[in-house]
Design a protein around this motif. Structure first.
Motif, PDB file in Angstrom:
ATOM      1  N   ILE A  77       0.861  -1.301   0.054  1.00  0.00           N
ATOM      2  CA  ILE A  77      -0.115  -0.127   0.093  1.00  0.00           C
ATOM      3  C   ILE A  77       0.866   1.460  -0.110  1.00  0.00           C
ATOM      4  O   ILE A  77       1.598   1.392   0.696  1.00  0.00           O
ATOM      5  N   ILE A  78       0.736   2.017  -0.901  1.00  0.00           N
ATOM      6  CA  ILE A  78       1.388   3.703  -0.873  1.00  0.00           C
ATOM      7  C   ILE A  78       0.809   4.301   0.064  1.00  0.00           C
ATOM      8  O   ILE A  78      -0.535   4.741  -0.318  1.00  0.00           O
ATOM      9  N   ASN A  79       1.735   4.795   0.729  1.00  0.00           N
ATOM     10  CA  ASN A  79       0.918   5.547   2.059  1.00  0.00           C
ATOM     11  C   ASN A  79       1.399   7.164   1.552  1.00  0.00           C
ATOM     12  O   ASN A  79       2.345   7.529   2.481  1.00  0.00           O
ATOM     13  N   ILE A  80       0.865   7.873   0.965  1.00  0.00           N
ATOM     14  CA  ILE A  80       1.086   9.135   0.568  1.00  0.00           C
ATOM     15  C   ILE A  80       0.439  10.048   1.605  1.00  0.00           C
ATOM     16  O   ILE A  80       0.879  11.263   1.908  1.00  0.00           O
ATOM     17  N   ALA A  81      -0.441   9.402   2.501  1.00  0.00           N
ATOM     18  CA  ALA A  81      -1.225  10.405   3.582  1.00  0.00           C
ATOM     19  C   ALA A  81      -0.447  10.490   4.829  1.00  0.00           C
ATOM     20  O   ALA A  81      -1.055  10.832   5.768  1.00  0.00           O
ATOM     21  N   ILE A  82       0.830  10.144   4.894  1.00  0.00           N
ATOM     22  CA  ILE A  82       1.816  10.402   5.998  1.00  0.00           C
ATOM     23  C   ILE A  82       1.479  11.853   6.438  1.00  0.00           C
ATOM     24  O   ILE A  82       1.720  12.081   7.640  1.00  0.00           O
ATOM     25  N   GLU A  83       1.808  12.708   5.476  1.00  0.00           N
ATOM     26  CA  GLU A  83       1.670  14.276   5.798  1.00  0.00           C
ATOM     27  C   GLU A  83       0.231  14.392   6.836  1.00  0.00           C
ATOM     28  O   GLU A  83       0.091  14.978   7.714  1.00  0.00           O
ATOM     29  N   GLY A  84      -0.928  13.890   6.147  1.00  0.00           N
ATOM     30  CA  GLY A  84      -2.318  14.181   7.163  1.00  0.00           C
ATOM     31  C   GLY A  84      -2.178  13.241   8.365  1.00  0.00           C
ATOM     32  O   GLY A  84      -2.815  13.843   9.243  1.00  0.00           O
ATOM     33  N   GLN A  85      -1.647  12.149   8.376  1.00  0.00           N
ATOM     34  CA  GLN A  85      -1.370  11.355   9.437  1.00  0.00           C
ATOM     35  C   GLN A  85      -0.932  11.994  10.671  1.00  0.00           C
ATOM     36  O   GLN A  85      -0.952  12.234  11.915  1.00  0.00           O
ATOM     37  N   LEU A  86       0.437  12.617  10.199  1.00  0.00           N
ATOM     38  CA  LEU A  86       1.112  13.543  11.135  1.00  0.00           C
ATOM     39  C   LEU A  86       0.436  14.799  11.478  1.00  0.00           C
ATOM     40  O   LEU A  86       0.322  15.103  12.890  1.00  0.00           O
ATOM     41  N   LEU A  87      -0.361  15.407  10.657  1.00  0.00           N
ATOM     42  CA  LEU A  87      -1.087  16.646  11.285  1.00  0.00           C
ATOM     43  C   LEU A  87      -2.260  16.140  12.247  1.00  0.00           C
ATOM     44  O   LEU A  87      -2.410  16.763  12.934  1.00  0.00           O
ATOM     45  N   PHE A  88      -3.047  15.028  11.805  1.00  0.00           N
ATOM     46  CA  PHE A  88      -4.131  14.746  12.545  1.00  0.00           C
ATOM     47  C   PHE A  88      -3.622  14.398  13.938  1.00  0.00           C
ATOM     48  O   PHE A  88      -4.384  14.498  15.033  1.00  0.00           O
ATOM     49  N   GLY A  89      -2.487  13.698  13.988  1.00  0.00           N
ATOM     50  CA  GLY A  89      -2.062  13.089  15.301  1.00  0.00           C
ATOM     51  C   GLY A  89      -1.488  14.216  16.100  1.00  0.00           C
ATOM     52  O   GLY A  89      -1.807  14.348  17.194  1.00  0.00           O
ATOM     53  N   ALA A  90      -0.806  15.267  15.759  1.00  0.00           N
ATOM     54  CA  ALA A  90      -0.500  16.355  16.274  1.00  0.00           C
ATOM     55  C   ALA A  90      -1.795  17.358  16.922  1.00  0.00           C
ATOM     56  O   ALA A  90      -1.861  17.801  17.837  1.00  0.00           O
ATOM     57  N   PHE A  91      -2.685  17.493  16.009  1.00  0.00           N
ATOM     58  CA  PHE A  91      -3.830  17.955  16.274  1.00  0.00           C
ATOM     59  C   PHE A  91      -4.729  17.163  17.647  1.00  0.00           C
ATOM     60  O   PHE A  91      -5.193  17.907  18.428  1.00  0.00           O
ATOM     61  N   ALA A  92      -4.986  15.977  17.427  1.00  0.00           N
ATOM     62  CA  ALA A  92      -5.437  15.196  18.442  1.00  0.00           C
ATOM     63  C   ALA A  92      -4.879  15.337  19.712  1.00  0.00           C
ATOM     64  O   ALA A  92      -5.295  15.224  20.943  1.00  0.00           O
ATOM     65  N   ALA A  93      -3.326  14.943  19.630  1.00  0.00           N
ATOM     66  CA  ALA A  93      -2.565  15.122  20.860  1.00  0.00           C
ATOM     67  C   ALA A  93      -2.749  16.632  21.761  1.00  0.00           C
ATOM     68  O   ALA A  93      -2.819  16.590  22.796  1.00  0.00           O
ATOM     69  N   ALA A  94      -2.812  17.481  20.783  1.00  0.00           N
ATOM     70  CA  ALA A  94      -3.081  18.793  21.473  1.00  0.00           C
ATOM     71  C   ALA A  94      -4.288  19.048  22.363  1.00  0.00           C
ATOM     72  O   ALA A  94      -4.541  19.468  23.405  1.00  0.00           O
ATOM     73  N   VAL A  95      -5.344  18.532  21.505  1.00  0.00           N
ATOM     74  CA  VAL A  95      -6.857  18.942  22.029  1.00  0.00           C
ATOM     75  C   VAL A  95      -7.058  18.167  23.172  1.00  0.00           C
ATOM     76  O   VAL A  95      -7.610  18.486  24.274  1.00  0.00           O
ATOM     77  N   VAL A  96      -6.511  16.667  23.135  1.00  0.00           N
ATOM     78  CA  VAL A  96      -6.944  15.614  24.212  1.00  0.00           C
ATOM     79  C   VAL A  96      -6.003  16.035  25.502  1.00  0.00           C
ATOM     80  O   VAL A  96      -6.471  16.274  26.383  1.00  0.00           O
ATOM     81  N   ALA A  97      -4.684  16.438  25.025  1.00  0.00           N
ATOM     82  CA  ALA A  97      -3.932  16.856  26.089  1.00  0.00           C
ATOM     83  C   ALA A  97      -4.401  18.095  26.697  1.00  0.00           C
ATOM     84  O   ALA A  97      -4.359  18.304  28.126  1.00  0.00           O
ATOM     85  N   SER A  98      -4.837  19.400  26.331  1.00  0.00           N
ATOM     86  CA  SER A  98      -5.335  20.479  26.863  1.00  0.00           C
ATOM     87  C   SER A  98      -6.732  20.014  27.469  1.00  0.00           C
ATOM     88  O   SER A  98      -6.907  20.562  28.545  1.00  0.00           O
ATOM     89  N   ALA A  99      -7.564  19.316  26.955  1.00  0.00           N
ATOM     90  CA  ALA A  99      -8.962  18.923  27.860  1.00  0.00           C
ATOM     91  C   ALA A  99      -8.664  18.263  28.891  1.00  0.00           C
ATOM     92  O   ALA A  99      -9.276  18.315  29.912  1.00  0.00           O
ATOM     93  N   THR A 100      -7.740  17.096  29.138  1.00  0.00           N
ATOM     94  CA  THR A 100      -7.629  16.485  30.288  1.00  0.00           C
ATOM     95  C   THR A 100      -6.366  16.993  31.266  1.00  0.00           C
ATOM     96  O   THR A 100      -6.302  16.480  32.249  1.00  0.00           O
ATOM     97  N   GLY A 101      -5.721  17.947  30.697  1.00  0.00           N
ATOM     98  CA  GLY A 101      -4.479  18.601  31.596  1.00  0.00           C
ATOM     99  C   GLY A 101      -3.258  17.584  31.657  1.00  0.00           C
ATOM    100  O   GLY A 101      -2.564  17.842  32.455  1.00  0.00           O
ATOM    101  N   THR A 102      -3.060  16.686  30.758  1.00  0.00           N
ATOM    102  CA  THR A 102      -1.902  15.818  30.833  1.00  0.00           C
ATOM    103  C   THR A 102      -1.164  15.565  29.431  1.00  0.00           C
ATOM    104  O   THR A 102      -2.222  15.138  28.394  1.00  0.00           O
ATOM    105  N   GLY A 103       0.010  15.898  29.399  1.00  0.00           N
ATOM    106  CA  GLY A 103       0.302  15.523  27.760  1.00  0.00           C
ATOM    107  C   GLY A 103       0.391  13.766  27.483  1.00  0.00           C
ATOM    108  O   GLY A 103       0.107  13.394  26.385  1.00  0.00           O
ATOM    109  N   TYR A 104       0.371  12.994  28.604  1.00  0.00           N
ATOM    110  CA  TYR A 104       0.186  11.694  28.090  1.00  0.00           C
ATOM    111  C   TYR A 104      -1.107  11.107  27.539  1.00  0.00           C
ATOM    112  O   TYR A 104      -0.879  10.236  26.996  1.00  0.00           O
ATOM    113  N   ALA A 105      -2.160  11.816  27.847  1.00  0.00           N
ATOM    114  CA  ALA A 105      -3.237  11.644  27.097  1.00  0.00           C
ATOM    115  C   ALA A 105      -3.188  12.002  25.659  1.00  0.00           C
ATOM    116  O   ALA A 105      -3.786  11.166  24.852  1.00  0.00           O
ATOM    117  N   GLY A 106      -2.664  13.137  25.386  1.00  0.00           N
ATOM    118  CA  GLY A 106      -2.418  13.411  23.964  1.00  0.00           C
ATOM    119  C   GLY A 106      -1.876  12.313  23.265  1.00  0.00           C
ATOM    120  O   GLY A 106      -1.945  11.946  22.226  1.00  0.00           O
TER     121      GLY A 106
END
Length: 436
Positions: A163-192
């Motif tokens: 499988i050719i994974n050209i979507a690595i850019e989107g996966q990195l960006l979505f991972g950064a977004f989810a980590a920031a939102v969840v960490a901010s909402a829960t108050g810990t970076g480990y949740a992100g």
């Protein structure tokens, strides 16, 4: 009486080749040419800009080591001359090896690369009152390489499965977004840190769904997913995150974990063993994936469905099922790398903050020939070249800023042209499999 017939002499049989005669290898002239170009660049580009009495000072201390290494001032002109001679000698040796149909050893690439980098650093720091901080240079290079390493390893898993994974850019960006939102909402970076691979896996699942179930062109799907993630995260950043930054987009950095004793090794200790848990996970993933891919049943079956899916199917391997799960796994790894942009660096989420790292990770994967160790080395090379420009700008080097911005790409081009040669992707990469 009949005359006896004399038998004709038997024709001599051709001599069999000696058992120890080794076949001639097809070797490329690119390696000695690149070596020679590196020596020529040092001779014509570095030497003329250095004064005879100039000195360059290298700093090797980073804080809490077992013992402090004193600063090392070296004569700039003599150092560049010696390193240029080393590169020229390597070019001559590589030429002789290629002429005798033998490849240049891998360690010779390392010698030439280090010689060129040291010559450039000596030139950039010659006559300056500031020093070249080697620990900061290496630590920054490792930091900039973290998302590239995760992205490149994601590409290795997916493309080894076909499988050719050209979507690595989107996966990195979505991972950064989810980590920031969840960490901010829960108050810990480990949740992100937990949320990031989940977000990347979701993108990988969509890619696998379209590529396997509907046999859509995988490159097109990857580009569309990248565009979708950029648009979605940009919209949420401009609305939800900006409206309530305190709740959804607060900085929640991961704490650094200093490994006792190891972190006090001079030079390498502060670089490798005073990091966040994300970097330590990267270390484990590198060695674990290398072992699993080439020393386990999972790795054998993964490589089989990427090279010859029909043969794999005949021995009972579920080709499409394995491709789907490996693509989801690859997405999760890329998403984990995206966490570095936010919780791993102690930053809030920003629009398009992946900044093309997914495509650079793809280049690192190809430069590493679809091998985990090779992909990591390529990612480290790009991270080092990028941080080199940052460090030289900080110390006020006389090198033009345009050249510093070009450094990562120039070094990557030379590496691809000289050290990689012809590469072959997995044979079934990008080809949908339909069971007959």
């Amino acid at each position: 009486m009949s005359t006896p017939v004399t038998p004709a002499p038997a024709e001599p049989k051709p001599e069999a080749p000696a058992a120890d005669a080794a076949p001639l290898l097809k070797v490329s002239w690119k390696t000695p040419i690149v070596y020679a170009l590196a020596a020529l660049a040092a001779l014509l580009g570095f030497l003329p800009g250095v004064d005879a009495g100039a000195r360059t000072t290298f700093q090797f201390t980073g804080g809490r080591e077992f013992f402090a290494i004193p600063n090392a001032p070296v004569p700039s002109l003599l150092t560049i001359v010696v390193l240029t001679v080393v590169m020229a000698a390597a070019a001559v040796w590589a030429f002789l090896l290629v002429r005798s149909h033998r490849p240049a050893p891998a360690w010779l690439h390392v010698v030439v690369g280090l010689s060129f980098v040291l010559a450039f650093l000596t030139y950039a720091g010659s006559g300056r009152t500031s020093v070249i901080p080697m620990v900061s240079l290496l630590a920054g290079a490792l930091a900039l390489s973290v998302p590239l390493v995760f992205g490149a390893l994601s590409g290795v898993i997916c493309e080894r499965s076909g499988i050719i994974n050209i979507a690595i850019e989107g996966q990195l960006l979505f991972g950064a977004f989810a980590a920031a939102v969840v960490a901010s909402a829960t108050g810990t970076g480990y949740a992100g840190l937990v949320a990031a691979p989940v977000a990347g896996a979701l993108v990988g699942a969509v890619l696998a769904w379209f590529a396997v179930s509907y046999r859509v062109n995988q490159i097109i799907v990857g580009v569309v997913l990248n565009t979708l993630i950029i648009g979605l995260t940009g919209f949420l950043f401009a609305t939800v995150l900006s409206d309530n930054k305190a709740l959804w987009n607060t900085r929640m950095p991961l704490p650094r974990i200093r490994i006792p004793l190891l972190s006090e090794i001079p030079v390498l200790g502060p670089v490798l063993f005073n990091q966040t848990i994300l970097v330590y996970l990267m270390y484990a993933l590198i060695f674990g994936l290398q072992f699993m891919l080439f020393r386990s049943r999972w790795g054998l079956r993964t490589r089989a469905v990427g090279e010859h899916p029909k043969a794999a199917d005949t021995v009972g391997i579920k080709v499409n099922t394995r491709r789907v799960w490996n693509t989801i796994l690859g997405g999760a790894i890329a998403g984990l790398g995206g966490a570095f942009f936010t919780v791993g660096s102690g930053l809030a989420f920003g629009r398009e903050m992946s900044a093309g790292n997914g495509f650079i990770a793809l280049a690192a994967m190809i430069l590493g020939k679809w091998n985990p160790y090779g992909a990591v080395m390529a990612a480290l090379l790009f991270g080092f070249s990028k941080n080199l420009g940052n460090v030289l700008s900080t110390i006020g080097s006389g090198v033009p800023s345009e050249i510093l911005l070009m450094l990562p790409y120039v070094i990557t081009i030379f590496a691809v042209a000289g050290f990689v040669g012809r590469v072959r992707p997995p044979a079934a990469e990008g080809i949908p499999y339909t069971k007959s």
